[in-house]
Design an enzyme around this catalytic site. Structure first.
Site, short mmCIF file in Angstrom:
data_model
loop_
_atom_site.label_atom_id
_atom_site.label_comp_id
_atom_site.label_asym_id
_atom_site.label_seq_id
_atom_site.Cartn_x
_atom_site.Cartn_y
_atom_site.Cartn_z
N GLU A 104 7.39 -2.93 3.65
CA GLU A 104 7.59 -2.11 2.46
C GLU A 104 7.24 -2.85 1.17
O GLU A 104 7.16 -2.25 0.11
CB GLU A 104 9.04 -1.64 2.41
N LYS A 105 7.04 -4.18 1.26
CA LYS A 105 6.71 -4.96 0.07
C LYS A 105 5.24 -4.80 -0.33
O LYS A 105 4.85 -5.18 -1.43
CB LYS A 105 7.02 -6.44 0.32
N ALA A 106 4.43 -4.27 0.59
CA ALA A 106 3.01 -4.10 0.28
C ALA A 106 2.85 -3.08 -0.85
O ALA A 106 3.61 -2.10 -0.91
CB ALA A 106 2.26 -3.63 1.52
N PRO A 107 1.89 -3.29 -1.76
CA PRO A 107 1.71 -2.34 -2.86
C PRO A 107 1.32 -0.95 -2.36
O PRO A 107 1.68 0.06 -2.97
CB PRO A 107 0.59 -2.97 -3.69
N VAL B 275 1.06 1.12 4.74
CA VAL B 275 0.36 1.80 5.83
C VAL B 275 1.37 2.14 6.92
O VAL B 275 2.14 1.28 7.35
CB VAL B 275 -0.78 0.94 6.39
N ASP C 93 -12.01 -6.79 -0.87
CA ASP C 93 -11.07 -7.75 -0.29
C ASP C 93 -11.21 -7.88 1.23
O ASP C 93 -10.24 -7.75 1.98
CB ASP C 93 -9.63 -7.33 -0.64
#
Length: 519
Positions: free
Chosen positions: A88-91, A94, A205
């Site tokens: 959940e920390k991902a900006p 997925v 990226d």
């Protein structure tokens, strides 16, 4: 259907069908939102461009999804469905999910952007459609999008076997062998070359987390990198040490920037570590490539091949963009290095072979039915352990005289089998359960079901089918016996028979819910 009248007993020759081909999605456009297109060859040795460009076998058409559909697919975007590396920390998180109106219950990947990442819905939809037009067997293809209020989501094919980063940097059982690393390099080069030839040369990226492994263990390039994380966002989220120098100067991604990033992935494949390009180049100024090579390979690689890959990486990492190779150069250099074209990727990765499960029946499935429809032998094992012998009640009527020493020995063999089954020592469990069955004084449908699963886990589907049928003979209306037959038949690539069995099992469970007897 009673076991003794079963069509499977009358057609023993059909248990050995092996050459069926199963597609990822149904082509029935009336019943399935995900329609199949572009059935191309899938052999790793078919690396020619003609076989690749239209070769996204079974990939559905691109379409727009409603937010309600995607919420239902992910249990309202439950954290249990998150597959992002950073959770959940991902900006931009997925998720994996399953569309409710997909009869084949295939998994999909859903990228949920932060609110207002793309304020203009038309711009987001246009970008998504551009990427959605791509179809290639080396890409985890984009199959749809959603614009609903402030919500922006992308929907892609789901790749179940983790990322290159996981297999290279965080592996548990075995590292990636050298031949597989060469295959990864080639397949991603082919993906980039295809995207470039289709007018989508920019990839944002590119790194080891963007390389995904499909159900067959083949590496694919994530389609998510073909779009930025936001309209005005950065194209690179990684440490500046891995960022193309021209991007640091002007903030723009060019096709040459993608080649630079590909060079960093080549260094990852060589070293088994994510080390900054400048550091890697400094390490081997004296041309001693062994200093860079992954020690976990234990010397099992060709130094000549490694030198070619390192030289290619060095060219990709040139400071001046115009001095870097193009995508066709990448493919031309890497293609001759492939030395195990006939070995499937899942073998080299050390993962189980993907097997097609039977189509999902119309009735809602119990946990056992769901596990069988997904061919999830681990889940089936857990359910059988938890169920224990409650379904054997009433299948044996024993007199006092039958409690002999032989009976005690037989029950002791079953107990040893239960311990081995619980501890996942399946060959031992087969031996112990066979001792119990061979005595013949007492019959147990549960023992047959458990031994059937053991045979499946030991890659003996014929024996597994026989045991599941015996369980049905002992207990004719036991849904578990039908479920185990469905799994064994699917393993034997008898998909229609497996689907019939799965439907019968689900019908028995529905009958039980109305007051009948069954599991």
């Amino acid at each position: 259907m009673g076991c003794c009248e079963s069509t499977f007993l009358r057609r023993p020759d059909s248990l050995h069908k092996t050459n069926h081909h199963h597609h990822l999605y149904s082509s029935n456009t009336n019943t399935n939102r995900l329609t199949q297109t572009n059935n191309g060859p899938s052999s790793p040795s078919n690396a020619g461009k003609d076989s690749l460009a239209g070769g996204a076998a079974g990939c559905p058409d691109f379409s727009e999804f409603s937010l309600a559909e995607l919420k239902a697919a992910t249990n309202n975007f439950s954290s249990d469905f998150i597959v992002s590396e950073c959770g959940e920390k991902a900006p931009n998180v997925v998720y994996k999910g399953r569309l409710q109106n997909d009869n084949n219950r295939r998994w999909i990947a859903i990228k949920k952007f932060t609110r207002l990442a793309w304020p203009d819905p038309k711009q987001f939809a246009d970008e998504a459609r551009g990427v959605g037009n791509l179809r290639h067997k080396r890409v985890a293809n984009l199959i749809g999008y959603c614009c609903d209020g402030d919500e922006r989501l992308l929907v892609a094919e789901y790749m179940p076997n983790d990322t290159l980063a996981k297999h290279l940097f965080h592996w548990e059982n075995q590292t990636i062998e050298w031949a597989m690393r060469l295959r990864v390099a080639l397949y991603i080069a082919e993906a980039l070359d295809y995207c470039s030839s289709e007018g989508r040369p920019l990839y944002h990226d590119l790194n080891a987390y963007r390389v995904l492994f499909d159900e067959n263990g083949d590496p694919r390039l994530s389609c998510f990198g073909l779009m930025k994380n936001s309209r005005d966002g950065k194209s690179y989220s990684t440490n500046l040490a891995y960022t193309p120098p021209e991007y640091l100067r002007n903030g723009r991604v060019t096709p040459e920037s993608v080649i630079f990033s590909f060079g960093t992935v080549l260094l990852d494949l060589l070293s088994g570590k994510h080390i900054p390009p400048s550091h890697a180049l400094d390490m081997i100024r004296g041309k001693n490539i062994l200093l860079l090579m992954d020690s976990h390979l234990e010397g099992h690689f060709s130094s000549e091949e490694a030198t070619v890959v390192f030289d290619l990486a060095s060219q990709c990492l040139q400071y001046e963009p115009r001095e870097r190779p193009n995508t066709k150069d990448l493919v031309t250099t890497l293609a001759p290095l492939q030395n195990k074209p006939d070995v499937p990727s899942y073998v080299m990765l050390g993962i189980p072979k993907h097997e097609e499960g039977p189509p999902t029946p119309q009735q809602p499935l119990s946990p056992m039915g769901d596990a069988c429809s997904r061919m999830d032998l681990t889940a089936i094992h857990q359910i059988l352990v938890m169920t224990h012998y409650k379904d054997d009640e009433g299948t044996n009527e024993l007199s006092f005289q039958e409690w002999t020493q032989q009976m005690r020995d037989m029950l002791e063999a079953r107990k040893r089998g239960d311990v081995a089954f619980r501890d996942k020592e399946f060959k031992t469990a087969i031996d112990c359960y066979s001792q119990f069955i061979d005595v013949g004084t007492m019959v147990s449908p549960t023992v047959y079901a458990r031994r059937s699963l053991c045979y499946l886990l030991c890659d003996q589907p014929d024996a597994a089918l026989r045991d599941a049928m015996q369980a049905q003979c002992v207990y004719p209306d036991w849904s578990t016996a039908f479920y185990m037959q469905a799994v064994a038949l699917a393993k034997l690539e008898m998909q229609k028979d497996a689907a019939d069995m799965l439907n019968e099992a689900a019908a028995l469970e529905e009958k039980r819910q109305r007051g009948g007897r069954g599991s």
